[in-house]
Structure formats: C-alpha cells, structure tokens
Design an enzyme around this catalytic site. Sequence first.
Site, PDB file in Angstrom:
ATOM      1  N   GLU A 173       0.799  -1.236   0.000  1.00 20.38           N
ATOM      2  CA  GLU A 173       0.000   0.000   0.000  1.00 20.38           C
ATOM      3  C   GLU A 173       0.828   1.282   0.000  1.00 20.38           C
ATOM      4  O   GLU A 173       0.796   2.081   0.957  1.00 20.38           O
ATOM      5  CB  GLU A 173      -0.974  -0.004   1.180  1.00 20.38           C
ATOM      6  N   GLU A 358      -5.452  -8.715   0.559  1.00 23.55           N
ATOM      7  CA  GLU A 358      -6.200  -8.403   1.775  1.00 23.55           C
ATOM      8  C   GLU A 358      -7.666  -8.132   1.456  1.00 23.55           C
ATOM      9  O   GLU A 358      -7.952  -7.419   0.500  1.00 23.55           O
ATOM     10  CB  GLU A 358      -5.645  -7.170   2.512  1.00 23.55           C
TER      11      GLU A 358
HETATM   12  N1  LIG Z   1      -7.337  -0.582   8.185  1.00 24.96           N
HETATM   13  N2  LIG Z   1      -7.161  -1.608   8.047  1.00 24.96           N
HETATM   14  C1  LIG Z   1      -6.999  -2.982   7.897  1.00 24.96           C
HETATM   15  C2  LIG Z   1      -5.721  -3.302   7.071  1.00 24.96           C
HETATM   16  C3  LIG Z   1      -4.448  -2.972   7.849  1.00 24.96           C
HETATM   17  O1  LIG Z   1      -4.463  -3.635   9.100  1.00 24.96           O
HETATM   18  C4  LIG Z   1      -3.294  -3.476   6.987  1.00 24.96           C
HETATM   19  O2  LIG Z   1      -2.057  -3.383   7.678  1.00 24.96           O
HETATM   20  C5  LIG Z   1      -3.181  -2.627   5.726  1.00 24.96           C
HETATM   21  O3  LIG Z   1      -2.369  -3.328   4.800  1.00 24.96           O
HETATM   22  C6  LIG Z   1      -4.538  -2.310   5.088  1.00 24.96           C
HETATM   23  O4  LIG Z   1      -5.280  -1.315   5.690  1.00 24.96           O
HETATM   24  C7  LIG Z   1      -5.743  -2.532   5.761  1.00 24.96           C
END
Ligand SMILES: N#[N+]C[C@@H]1[C@@H](O)[C@H](O)[C@@H](O)[C@@H]2O[C@H]12
Length: 453
Positions: A173, A358
């Site tokens: 991300e 995810e």
């Molecule tokens: N907020 N939320 C849950 C989840 C987060 O926990 C992850 O680390 C990220 O990759 C993505 O944002 C999603």
Amino acid sequence: MSQPRTDLAPGRFPADFTWGTATAAYQIEGAVREDGRGVSIWDRFSHTPGKTHNGDTGDVACDHYHRWQGDIELMRRLHVNAYRFSIAWPRILPEGWGRVNPPGLDFYDRLVDGLLAAGITPWVTLYHWDLPQALEDRGGWPNPDTSKAFAEYADVVTRRLGDRVKHWITLNEPWVVAFLGYFTGEHAPGRKEPESYLPVVHNLLLAHGLAVPVIRENSRDSQVGITLNLTHAYPAGDSAEDEAAAKRLDGFMNRWFLDPLFTGGYPRDMIDVFGSWVPSFDESDLGVIGAPLDFLGVNYYSPSFVQHSEGNPPLHVEQVRVDGEYTDMGWLVYPQGLYDLLTRLHRDYSPAAIVITENGAAYPDEPPVEGRVHDPKRVEYYASHLDAAQRAIRDGVPLRGYFAWSLMDNFEWAFGYSKRFGLYYVDYETLERTIKDSGLWYSRVVAEGQLVP
Ligand SMILES: N#[N+]C[C@@H]1[C@@H](O)[C@H](O)[C@@H](O)[C@@H]2O[C@H]12
C-alpha cells in the site's frame, strides 16, 4: 489473456486457487527490543503521546515473535495453503542499511521452515510500513537514498530466504505510506508535508522497481508483485461533474500507481491536476518502476462514492456516505465494488495475475463465551466478497488467490487494538487466541474450495 471460467459452478473456485490469511510484522510480532531489532518509525510514532488510540503500541502486540509455532497451528486449522506475512526491516538491518543482524534473519528462517513443514506456502511482504527510524532520521522516503536502501534490504533478505520463499511482495500500500505518513500525518512518521506526498510516492515506486531484479536474481523462478490498496470510484450522482470527480479520485487512488507500474508513465490528466506537486525525476526511473510483474496484489475493503466539490483543491472531490451497511472502520460493505474493481483491472491493465492480498472487516467482537465468538456480520462480509471474486473469475479475471485480513486480531495502526479484523479473537491480557465463527466458516470454504452456507 485469461479466459472465462464458465466451467466453474457458482460459488466454486479453481482447484489450484491460493487460499490464505495475511498479517504484518509490526501488527503481530511484539518483541520490539529483542534479538538486536532496531527501532522503526512505528515504534517512535506509537510511543509519541496522542498518535494512537489509547496510546497503544506494538511493543507486545500478539507476541507472535514467541508464539509463531502455535500460530502456524492456527493456520493449519483454517486449512489455508498460504500465509502472507511481512518481514520487519529493522530486525534485518537495525540501522536500515549496512550492518546485518543475524538473529533477525534467523527468526524468519525458522518461520519459513515451519510454514513449509506445515504445507503452507509463505508469501513475503518486504515492506509493510515499519521503516527503520535511522533511515527516517536521514530524510525517510522523501530521500531517494531510501529507495536504494530498500533494494539493499531486499538483497539481504532474498539471499537468505530466496531458496524457499517463491512469492514476494515488494511494498504494501504505497498510497497509505505516502498519504497518511507524509501528507496527513495520521500514520508514522507523522509528517504533514503535502509537498512531500508525490516525491514519496515516486521514491516508493522506484524502491519497488529497484528491488524486482534483485529478488529475481536471488530467488530464481519466484513470483514477484506489489500490493496496492485500490478502490472503485463511483459518481454519487449522474451529473458530468460527478463523473469527472470519480475519474479524478480514480486517478488519485488507483491510476497514479497502476499507470507507472503497468503502462510506462504517470497519468497525463492527473499530472495536470497535481501541477507543481509533480516531482522532477529521471525519465529512466519509469523503466525501473515498470519492471514486469508476475501478479498484482490488491487490498480491497470498500469502494468510494464521490461528488464534485468546489473545495478540496486540487482534486475537488468529496466522499458521499451512501445508504448501506458499514463496518467498525466506517467502511461501506459493497462487494459489487470488488467485482467492478477486478474486472476493470483486467480490462484496463491486464496484469498476468491478480491476487487479493487483503480483504476483511472489523467488527466489535465480544469476548469468547464457552469458547465461541459469534461474528455473523464478518461471515456475511467474507461470503459476499468471495462471491464477487468468484463471479469475476467466471468472467475471465485471472484471480489466482485470496488472503483474508487477518489471521488474528492485531495492532490496527493508529486505531491501536480497538479494531478487530481477525479470524481468531485475541485476548490482549492473556494473548489467548480463540477461533471465531468466521474462522470456522472460512476453514470450511477453504477445505471444500467453494462457498458454504
Ligand atoms: N485498516 N485496516 C486494515 C488493514 C491494515 O491492518 C493493513 O495493515 C493494511 O495493509 C490495510 O489497511 C488494511
């Protein structure tokens, strides 16, 4: 070009489909001062008063660092054939570059061997937000030297694990890293520098591109990709203005990343929107960033309904809250958005493969009663989104896998431990893990390879 899978009955997934769960180092490991680990920007940020809910930190988290063998058993109970986790850069290179910390490599070596022994394929994310603080102290992601440091880190890790790990995700991300970390300051390192946003995006994408050939050299015959948080932008109204606003949001959230990765350059319309914010860079960077990939990782949670705004320059877009179900994160439950996103990606970018790295939902789960955690809304979330994914496969999208977020409740960044995404409930006093109804349901889906009641 991937062909429609009309041979698949409704709800049934391909026999070779990858079924997994996902986590990230800082969210589950704890042990932040153990075995030579260096400080990360999330250690510094979470220990800064006012930055996280309740002052929560990842100091202990789920103590996965000491409980990893039991956690592999949790995965076995889910029947998953894959597990996506991230490696903590500060465990490997405590100063971010240079000196390697052998106990850090040893931990992931043990974890990978344990997963393989359990018949679970490791999918490794190299960067899931925990930049070594020493690199932040040297400028962080606005400093292009950090891109080079990432490639060095990728070299160290893939030299050690590349013989057994054959699925690599460079970044998780980059939009969140750049926008929340350097524009709004909601995430580590907490910098509020709008002028740094696009340079950070560029340096992250450059880091990705520099790492791809390094990974391929050290981990022969591996699959290499990147994970993007993507949404599907819908106009809230049927005016031309709202249509144009949706296109700008799509450009901001999606195309600014997808275009340099898959089409050789940043989107022209958004260069005009961003104007002077667009950093100068060597054109040769685009060739590095556009290194061919084996898959595109997609993190999907919710779509965006937007309308034109006279404010909010330079995008002039505002989100609209539409009627519907919302998760504990305040995110709209809208599985059609996943179908529309997947089919759009296939149509416009034709990635060799797509993997949902995810997808999941936070709900305010109650503690276990008689060993059970009833989470019907999460079951429904997963069922509706997996149905959307299966429909996309039937319609020809090369969707090869799905990772539920998350294996267990964990440190939800600035929300601390207040948001629960896990298939397992974690009691943060005892660190006991208890499978939720959604975990039991997911284990049946995975075992049968199809949606179940
Ligand atoms: N907020 N939320 C849950 C989840 C987060 O926990 C992850 O680390 C990220 O990759 C993505 O944002 C999603």
